[in-house]
Scaffold this motif. Structure first.
Motif, PDB file in Angstrom:
ATOM      1  N   GLN A   1      50.546  41.126   8.483  1.00 25.84           N
ATOM      2  CA  GLN A   1      50.443  41.879   9.749  1.00 25.84           C
ATOM      3  C   GLN A   1      51.642  42.825   9.904  1.00 25.84           C
ATOM      4  O   GLN A   1      52.037  43.155  11.023  1.00 25.84           O
TER       5      GLN A   1
ATOM      6  N   GLU B   1      44.639  30.251  19.075  1.00 25.82           N
ATOM      7  CA  GLU B   1      46.032  30.598  18.716  1.00 25.82           C
ATOM      8  C   GLU B   1      46.418  31.854  19.476  1.00 25.82           C
ATOM      9  O   GLU B   1      47.529  31.990  19.974  1.00 25.82           O
ATOM     10  N   GLU B   2      45.474  32.765  19.616  1.00 24.22           N
ATOM     11  CA  GLU B   2      45.800  34.073  20.213  1.00 24.22           C
ATOM     12  C   GLU B   2      46.028  34.016  21.725  1.00 24.22           C
ATOM     13  O   GLU B   2      46.674  34.883  22.284  1.00 24.22           O
TER      14      GLU B   2
ATOM     15  N   HIS C   1      48.512  33.477   5.593  1.00 28.19           N
ATOM     16  CA  HIS C   1      48.190  34.420   6.674  1.00 28.19           C
ATOM     17  C   HIS C   1      48.471  35.838   6.200  1.00 28.19           C
ATOM     18  O   HIS C   1      49.356  36.060   5.392  1.00 28.19           O
TER      19      HIS C   1
ATOM     20  N   ASP D   1      42.950  37.956  10.190  1.00 27.17           N
ATOM     21  CA  ASP D   1      44.001  37.310  10.990  1.00 27.17           C
ATOM     22  C   ASP D   1      43.535  35.900  11.344  1.00 27.17           C
ATOM     23  O   ASP D   1      42.578  35.728  12.082  1.00 27.17           O
ATOM     24  N   GLY D   2      44.174  34.907  10.763  1.00 23.67           N
ATOM     25  CA  GLY D   2      43.805  33.506  11.004  1.00 23.67           C
ATOM     26  C   GLY D   2      42.745  33.014  10.048  1.00 23.67           C
ATOM     27  O   GLY D   2      42.985  32.114   9.227  1.00 23.67           O
TER      28      GLY D   2
ATOM     29  N   HIS E   1      44.122  29.737  12.351  1.00 25.42           N
ATOM     30  CA  HIS E   1      43.279  29.780  13.561  1.00 25.42           C
ATOM     31  C   HIS E   1      41.981  30.545  13.285  1.00 25.42           C
ATOM     32  O   HIS E   1      41.929  31.428  12.426  1.00 25.42           O
TER      33      HIS E   1
ATOM     34  N   HIS F   1      52.576  32.141  14.921  1.00 21.84           N
ATOM     35  CA  HIS F   1      51.558  31.422  14.136  1.00 21.84           C
ATOM     36  C   HIS F   1      51.520  29.951  14.568  1.00 21.84           C
ATOM     37  O   HIS F   1      52.517  29.423  15.082  1.00 21.84           O
TER      38      HIS F   1
HETATM   39 MN    MN Z   1      47.200  35.018  13.404  1.00 13.67          MN
END
Ligand code: MN
Ligand code: HGY
Ligand code: MN
Length: 433
Positions: free
Chosen positions: A203, A135-136, A200, A101-102, A90, A369
């Motif tokens: 996290q 996505e978030e 990815h 992130d993404g 994303h 995800h």
């Molecule tokens: Mn993500």
């Protein structure tokens, strides 16, 4: 197969992936001053699509935007119309989020195709690199809107959903040059697709704690999203006696602690979070009459997640009754726990072993995800990259270029290995990268 590529060239490519993510981590690719916020269909989303289109074109991809605003770059294979291998992630971010992130999975996908393009290598299937725009769920109350459109699972999405500024989803689509009527056009047929691979950041702290660069994902935790509205009676902070109050914020505060207690009562992978709360009317001298808060509940196992959600709901309603306030608890999203495809994951693990020299670490992803949505229409596999301190959804999110280079080499290796009928069992140990 690609020829001999020197360590320096691999490193330069890994470095470029990190530099590109850094470039996109600030204006005009962010809609907030002094940090990164790239919400779906905002100006930063538009500027980012333009920049990614430039990089995709340079890498030999032909680029289009689908009906939901997902950017799709396609690198044709040697066999026309063969099911495409999709690589992506994303491009949206949370508010004041991290740069990787993404975005890491999208930019790294472009770089992997650039490697093939530089060698004029065509595989017997097309490769598509995709950048999902939402996505978030950081703008509208639900998440994974664009990968669900791509998977054809969006259903009768409530187009009247509004963002914090009261802008409806259908109006935001129109302002972006799209139409809510074009959302269904984004849906892809399973017959069009061979597999979906997503790289990815982890996290989480595991890879760093074990001094590993990469990991493979066996499953992705399921998640619920709820919205809770607590209504009491607003009143004058100076004259409303404590004994007469129906204080919506005091009730909500007790509910947040009850949610935390329920989350702690389960297995380690059960988590429960209140991430946003609005207090109304929000004046210092007014007893709050109404509170709206979000609730996020996740677990690797859907039975555990369901039981936890039931316990939380019962606890919140009991608090509401005792405090004589009303509680409206709406479940807005239910994304089931998703296993990754075992044979693809075995191929990814074999590639990790080859590029790192160590057996791959298998993990369950607590973060959601797009791969969990794509799994509805095609086999999926995820590759995790170590991130500093496991920090994410925060401006301190960071990766090491060396790890990104290893991820690139692993991805290129897997992409090539999929042209063998039994990709899962054959490790291509005799091959150059
Ligand atoms: Mn993500
Ligand atoms: O919330 C998540 O797990 C993802 O970052 N959207
Ligand atoms: Mn995220």
């Amino acid at each position: 197969m690609i020829g001999q590529i020197t360590e320096d060239v691999w490193s330069a490519r890994g470095r470029r992936v990190v530099d590109r993510c850094d470039t996109l981590g600030m204006g005009p690719y962010s809609d907030m001053e002094g940090g990164l916020f790239r919400p779906y269909l905002g100006p930063a989303h538009h500027a980012t699509i333009e920049r990614l289109t430039e990089w995709m074109t340079q890498a030999g991809l032909s680029v289009r935007l689908d009906g939901a605003g997902t950017l799709i770059g396609r690198y044709e294979g040697s066999v026309p119309n063969a099911p495409a291998l999709v690589i992506g992630s994303h491009i949206d971010s949370v508010r004041d989020g991290g740069r990787y992130d993404g975005m890491l999975g999208v930019v790294l996908g472009i770089e992997a195709v650039a490697v093939l393009h530089a060698e004029s290598l065509r595989l017997p299937y097309a490769i598509e690199v995709v950048g999902f725009g939402d996505e978030e769920g950081s703008r509208f109350p639900v998440s994974m809107l664009t990968s669900r459109a791509f998977a054809g699972t969006l259903g009768g999405q409530d187009l009247t959903l509004c963002d914090a500024a009261g802008v409806r989803l259908d109006d935001a689509l129109a302002a972006f040059g799209l139409s809510s009527r074009s959302l269904p056009d984004a849906a892809r047929s399973p017959a069009d697709l061979r597999a979906y691979l997503e790289v990815h950041i982890e996290q989480g702290p595991v890879l760093e704690a074990e001094r590993r660069s990469l990991g493979v994902v066996d499953a992705i935790a399921g998640q619920y999203r709820f919205q809770a509205t607590v209504r009491g009676t607003a009143g004058h902070a100076g004259t409303m006696a404590m004994s007469l109050r129906r204080d919506a914020l005091a009730a909500a505060a007790e509910m947040v602690l009850a949610i935390e207690t329920c989350g702690r009562a389960g297995p380690d992978d059960l988590v429960a979070t209140v991430g946003r709360m609005e207090v109304r009317p929000g004046a210092s001298n007014v007893v709050p009459g109404e509170v709206v808060f979000t609730l996020d509940i996740r677990a690797g196992n859907d039975v555990v997640r369901g039981r936890a959600a039931d316990a939380v709901c019962a606890a919140l309603h009991q608090i509401a009754r005792r405090r004589d306030v009303s509680l409206d608890l709406v479940r807005q999203q239910d994304l089931p726990a998703t296993p990754c495809d075992p044979s693809l994951t075995a191929a990814m693990a074999a590639a990790v072993a080859r590029t790192t020299g160590a057996a791959a670490r298998h993990l369950v992803s607590g973060a959601g995800h797009d791969a969990m949505v794509l799994a509805a229409i095609t086999p999926v596999s995820m590759l995790f990259v170590r991130c500093a301190g496991g920090i994410s959804h925060h401006p301190d999110e960071a990766v090491e270029a060396g790890d990104v280079t290893l991820a690139l080499r692993t991805l290129v290796h897997v992409v090539q290995s999929l042209d063998t009928p039994d990709c899962a069992t054959r490790t291509r140990s005799d091959h150059d990268d």
